[in-house]
Every structure is written in structure tokens, then in C-alpha cells.
Scaffold this active site. Structure first.
Site, PDB file in Angstrom:
ATOM      1  CG  HIS A  75     -27.689  -1.944   4.058  1.00 44.18           C
ATOM      2  ND1 HIS A  75     -28.838  -2.634   3.724  1.00 44.18           N
ATOM      3  CD2 HIS A  75     -26.759  -2.303   3.138  1.00 44.18           C
ATOM      4  CE1 HIS A  75     -28.612  -3.358   2.638  1.00 44.18           C
ATOM      5  NE2 HIS A  75     -27.358  -3.189   2.262  1.00 44.18           N
ATOM      6  CG  ASP A  77     -32.039  -0.373   4.518  1.00 36.29           C
ATOM      7  OD1 ASP A  77     -30.821  -0.588   4.667  1.00 36.29           O
ATOM      8  OD2 ASP A  77     -32.499   0.265   3.542  1.00 36.29           O
ATOM      9  CG  ASP A 108     -28.488  -6.491  -0.079  1.00 32.39           C
ATOM     10  OD1 ASP A 108     -27.942  -5.656   0.639  1.00 32.39           O
ATOM     11  OD2 ASP A 108     -29.051  -6.205  -1.154  1.00 32.39           O
ATOM     12  CD  GLU A 142     -27.468  -0.086   0.147  1.00 30.64           C
ATOM     13  OE1 GLU A 142     -26.740  -0.025  -0.847  1.00 30.64           O
ATOM     14  OE2 GLU A 142     -28.470  -0.826   0.194  1.00 30.64           O
ATOM     15  CD  GLU A 143     -31.160  -2.793  -0.223  1.00 26.91           C
ATOM     16  OE1 GLU A 143     -31.145  -2.305  -1.368  1.00 26.91           O
ATOM     17  OE2 GLU A 143     -30.573  -3.843   0.081  1.00 26.91           O
ATOM     18  CG  ASP A 169     -24.175  -4.109   0.968  1.00 28.18           C
ATOM     19  OD1 ASP A 169     -24.815  -5.176   0.943  1.00 28.18           O
ATOM     20  OD2 ASP A 169     -24.709  -3.000   0.797  1.00 28.18           O
ATOM     21  CG  HIS A 417     -32.357  -6.385  -4.228  1.00 26.29           C
ATOM     22  ND1 HIS A 417     -32.263  -5.149  -4.811  1.00 26.29           N
ATOM     23  CD2 HIS A 417     -31.576  -6.321  -3.119  1.00 26.29           C
ATOM     24  CE1 HIS A 417     -31.436  -4.387  -4.110  1.00 26.29           C
ATOM     25  NE2 HIS A 417     -31.004  -5.085  -3.078  1.00 26.29           N
TER      26      HIS A 417
HETATM   27  N1  BES Z   1     -25.649  -4.806  -1.663  1.00 25.70           N
HETATM   28  C1  BES Z   1     -26.270  -4.019  -2.669  1.00 25.70           C
HETATM   29  C2  BES Z   1     -25.303  -3.422  -3.651  1.00 25.70           C
HETATM   30  C3  BES Z   1     -24.576  -4.402  -4.522  1.00 25.70           C
HETATM   31  C4  BES Z   1     -25.215  -5.473  -5.067  1.00 25.70           C
HETATM   32  C5  BES Z   1     -23.274  -4.184  -4.793  1.00 25.70           C
HETATM   33  C6  BES Z   1     -24.522  -6.356  -5.865  1.00 25.70           C
HETATM   34  C7  BES Z   1     -22.592  -5.052  -5.587  1.00 25.70           C
HETATM   35  C8  BES Z   1     -23.211  -6.145  -6.119  1.00 25.70           C
HETATM   36  C9  BES Z   1     -27.049  -2.884  -2.039  1.00 25.70           C
HETATM   37  O1  BES Z   1     -27.754  -3.268  -0.907  1.00 25.70           O
HETATM   38  C10 BES Z   1     -28.075  -2.426  -3.038  1.00 25.70           C
HETATM   39  O2  BES Z   1     -28.932  -3.187  -3.395  1.00 25.70           O
HETATM   40  N2  BES Z   1     -27.993  -1.173  -3.472  1.00 25.70           N
HETATM   41  C11 BES Z   1     -28.986  -0.599  -4.301  1.00 25.70           C
HETATM   42  C12 BES Z   1     -28.879   0.889  -4.135  1.00 25.70           C
HETATM   43  C13 BES Z   1     -30.040   1.668  -4.666  1.00 25.70           C
HETATM   44  C14 BES Z   1     -31.339   1.221  -4.075  1.00 25.70           C
HETATM   45  C15 BES Z   1     -29.840   3.134  -4.417  1.00 25.70           C
HETATM   46  C16 BES Z   1     -28.797  -1.005  -5.744  1.00 25.70           C
HETATM   47  O3  BES Z   1     -27.669  -1.225  -6.214  1.00 25.70           O
HETATM   48  O4  BES Z   1     -29.815  -1.150  -6.422  1.00 25.70           O
HETATM   49 ZN    ZN Z   2     -29.565  -4.362  -1.636  1.00 28.66          ZN
END
Ligand code: BES
Ligand code: ZN
Length: 445
Positions: A75, A77, A108, A142-143, A169, A417
């Protein structure tokens, strides 16, 4: 690493492609257009596919019959950069310090997906072709839960036919230790608004005569957990699959000290979580209820003697096998309705959600991934589950019928984040090697 790779990386990072905030929409599109150009320039047939939200980038090499087909997903974003004042340098002006690039999205997911693009670029330059038929699918939502990507997959199901998906990711257990993640938690969200009086009131004139919505809200939120860190919503754990003994044992033998790392990285004064489970089990194998934001009333300097008319909170739930997002939101809604203190009304709005994912790291493609990780890093991979979520991954299975290899390059202290997000260039290099290795391994029949 080549100077041009670093330039590409910086250009990609300079777009503030924040998907959640409409004020950045133009920048998100500009970032998508940059990707189209980059992918076309390296020789891929590339399309920008509009959606009701942010566009999807779809690129492919020349497909040949008889070869394996791989989809690489990522992603472009990013999360909002806030709070801005906690950054040591501006979030969209990447800088290199001691081998680490600092910027929002550095890890990320821009650094990780770019390493795959650069791996493909190098392979095409060297050999004029790839060992597999390849799709890049790089989305801009994705975010915010990937709400439009499912339709893109369904609408292009035939053209996207593939054998496996590859995603970088997720995390590495520590620097230098390659990591294959075979599970993700799911996530589901809701917002609750509690209203008392129709306007903010003088707390002397009215205090004591009507309910205070902030008091009502905090009392309500306090019912979500018991003293032992368990979620107190009735039925919340009913569908949770107990952790298996082999998995608990394997996690205890991983080359990481989760507790110490987490204390150091978070700066929290102590660890806390559900009684009966250790830290990795709580993170990877147990569901949670989190309050992500809370607001209401006077927040300016000094004192204001007021009873606010309303208060709100944002909640998310991390889900594990076999919990189901909608069911959890139903249970949570029932719980909140049941425990709402008197004298106020409540409105609940449902947010995005994404299911959990669990796959077999020892399947044939899982073994190919393990060989590729070993080749790229010169070490045996750790096999883990993740606490985070990638909402679309379960739909790669349900819509496209493929399993996903989660080959993360994020370090535990990458600050995804958070302010000062960063990514080491050594992982960009490792990602380039990994891309070549995994495509080569997956090409084998
Ligand atoms: N890269 C992350 C997901 C992630 C983080 C997987 C750490 C494993 C370890 C992804 O970009 C993310 O932040 N996803 C969000 C999804 C949500 C906003 C629907 C999350 O996990 O909060
Ligand atoms: Zn993320």
C-alpha cells in the site's frame, strides 16, 4: 545501494499520501501517479484503476503460459503524521541518519513495497525477464480498511488469477532475523457518542440536576474490561480458538525477549494484559478491546465550569480465529446498551473491519518463502503470528483462492504509525534480495 534507488525512495516518501483525511486526497493521487510512472519506467504494463476511494495501481510483466503467477501486494497510503511536534524532522522530508531513513511511511509501507519494485527493476535490467508471471497490486486505502479493494479483486478475478500472494507489511522479530508471519489479527471498529443536555450547561446552575455525559461515558467504558485484563463483553471469547500447546512452546523458544523489548520501545512503566497469557500470546493469539480516542467537554487552558452536552469515544477490537467482526460489534453494542448509565442517550456508528488470517508456514509455498528468507538474510527464519492487521489478506483467500506469504521487513522499533517512523537501508537491500529470491523459489515446480 544505488543512488537512484535512494532517490526513488525519497521521492515516494515526499508524498503525504494520508488516506484517512480528505484534505490530502490530491497528494494521495499524486503519489499513485508517481507509482504508475515508476512501474512503467521499469518495463511493467501499468494501470491506475480508479475506485470510489483512492486508486489501485496494477502492474504486470509479460505473462507466459506454463509459469507460476505471483501477486505482490502493498500500500502507498500512510497514517496521519500527527502529533507533528513529536517528530525530530518533518515527516514528509525524508532524511538519512546512521543508516536509517526517517519519514512517515518509511517502513509502513513505502520502504517495504519499494524494495520489491526495485528487486523487480534489477532483475528486469539483468535478465530482461522475471522467472514468474507477476502482478503488483498496490492500493491507497490499507490504513482505512481496504474498503474498495475487495470489489477490485472480484471485478478482476480472472485477470488476477495467481498461485500465491506475497506481502511485505509485517514485522521482523529483530534486526537481521528474517521472519515469516503465518497469522494476523483482525480488527473491527465502532464509535460511541453519549448525549445528555441539548447544549453545554453552566455546571453551577445545572450540576446535580442532569447526568453528565462524560461521567456516563467513562463509567460505560470502564465496564469493557475486568480487573484481570479480560474483556468483559458477554460472549466475546466464545468463538476464540484456544492456543495450541505446540504454538505456545514454539513462541517461548523464539530468539526474542518480547517483554524487555516492549518495555524499552514503549517506555511504559510496566507490562499489562490479560491474566493467564504471556506477552507474545496476548499480542498474537488473544483478542483485545481498545479505546483509541476519547473526547468531550472543555479542553482549553484553565478551568471552565461546564457540563458538556456530549462525549465520544472511538473503539477497536482486535480479533483472532474464529471470531467474526460483525458478531463482535453486535455483542459490543448489546453490552454498551446494557451498561449505559441513566440520564443520557447513546449513538453507535460502526467503522471499518478486517478479518484475521491464519495459514500454514510449512505448506509448499511456505517452505519456498522460508528458503527465500534464508537466502536473503543468511539465517533461519523465525515463524510468528502478528498482532497487527492487513484487512485484505483474508480476501486473497476468499476471492482469489490463494494463500499469502507475509515476509515482513519492519523492525520492532520502526515506529510505524508513530512520530519518527524509520527504516534501515540494510532492510531495503535485504528486501531487494528477498524479492529476487522469493520469485526464484516460487518459480520452481
Ligand atoms: N503494516 C500494518 C499491519 C501490521 C503492523 C502487521 C504490525 C503486522 C505488524 C498495516 O499497515 C496496518 O497498520 N494495518 C492497520 C489496519 C487497520 C487500519 C484496518 C492496523 O493493523 O491497525
Ligand atoms: Zn499501517
Amino acid at each position: 545501494m544505488r543512488a537512484s534507488h535512494l532517490e526513488d525512495y525519497y521521492s515516494f516518501l515526499r508524498f503525504p499520501s494520508v488516506s484517512t483525511d480528505a484534505q490530502y486526497a490530491g497528494k494521495v493521487t499524486a503519489c499513485a501517479e508517481w507509482l504508475v510512472k515508476k512501474l512503467s519506467d521499469i518495463g511493467l504494463e501499468t494501470k491506475l484503476v480508479p475506485t470510489p476511494g483512492h486508486p489501485v495501481i496494477w502492474a504486470k510483466n509479460k505473462h507466459q503460459p506454463g509459469r507460476r503467477t505471483v501477486m505482490i501486494y502493498g500500500h502507498y497510503d500512510v497514517q496521519p503524521p500527527d502529533p507533528l511536534d513529536l517528530w525530530d524532522s518533518p515527516p514528509f522530508e525524508p532524511i538519512l541518519k546512521d543508516g536509517y531513513v526517517f519519514a512517515r511511511g518509511a517502513t509502513d509501507n513505502k520502504g517495504q513495497i519499494l524494495s520489491h519494485i526495485l528487486g523487480v527493476q534489477e532483475a528486469l535490467e539483468q535478465h530482461g525477464d522475471l522467472p514468474v508471471n507477476l502482478h503488483f497490486v498496490i492500493e491507497g486505502e490499507e490504513e482505512i480498511g481496504s474498503g474498495n479493494l475487495g470489489d477490485f479483486l472480484s471485478e478482476n478475478k480472472e485477470a488476477l488469477r495467481c498461485d500465491v500472494a506475497v506481502v511485505s507489511d509485517t514485522g521482523m522479530v529483530k534486526r537481521g532475523v528474517p521472519t515469516l508471519s503465518y497469522g494476523l489479527r483482525g480488527v473491527t471498529a465502532l464509535e460511541v457518542k453519549v448525549t445528555g443536555a441539548k447544549i453545554d450547561l453552566h455546571s453551577g446552575v445545572f450540576g446535580g440536576s442532569v447526568a453528565n455525559p462524560i461521567t456516563a461515558l467513562v463509567r460505560l467504558l470502564a465496564t469493557l474490561h475486568d480487573d484481570k485484563g479480560h474483556v468483559a463483553i458477554e460472549g466475546f471469547y466464545d468463538k476464540v480458538k484456544p492456543l495450541e500447546d505446540w504454538e505456545r512452546k514454539a513462541w517461548r523458544e523464539l530468539p526474542l525477549n518480547g517483554d524487555e523489548e516492549i518495555l524499552k520501545e514503549t517506555g511504559a512503566p510496566a507490562l499489562f494484559g490479560e491474566e493467564g497469557y504471556n506477552t507474545l500470546e496476548r499480542l498474537w493469539g488473544r483478542p483485545t478491546a481498545e479505546i483509541n480516542g476519547i473526547g468531550g467537554g472543555y479542553q482549553g487552558v484553565g478551568t471552565k465550569t461546564v457540563i458538556a452536552s456530549h462525549a465520544m469515544a472511538k473503539l477497536t477490537f482486535r480479533l483472532v480465529p474464529d471470531q467474526q467482526g460483525d458478531e463482535i460489534l453486535n455483542l459490543a453494542t448489546r453490552h454498551l446498551e446494557k451498561h449505559l448509565p441513566p440520564g443520557v442517550t447513546m449513538e453507535i456508528t460502526r467503522g471499518h473491519s478486517g478479518p484475521w488470517y491464519l495459514t500454514d508456514p510449512h505448506s509448499p509455498v511456505g517452505q519456498a518463502a522460508q528458503r527465500a528468507l534464508r537466502e536473503a538474510f543468511g539465517k533461519d527464519p523465525a515463524l510468528i503470528r502478528e498482532g497487527g492487521s492487513i484487512p485484505i489478506v483474508s480476501q486473497f483467500r476468499t476471492i482469489l483462492g490463494v494463500e499469502t506469504l507475509l515476509l515482513g521487513l519492519a523492525l520492532p522499533d520502526c515506529r510505524a504509525h508513530s512520530p519518527n517512523e524509520n527504516f534501515p537501508l540494510e532492510n531495503m537491500d535485504a528486501g531487494i534480495r528477498l524479492n529476487k529470491a522469493v520469485l526464484a523459489e516460487l518459480a520452481k515446480r
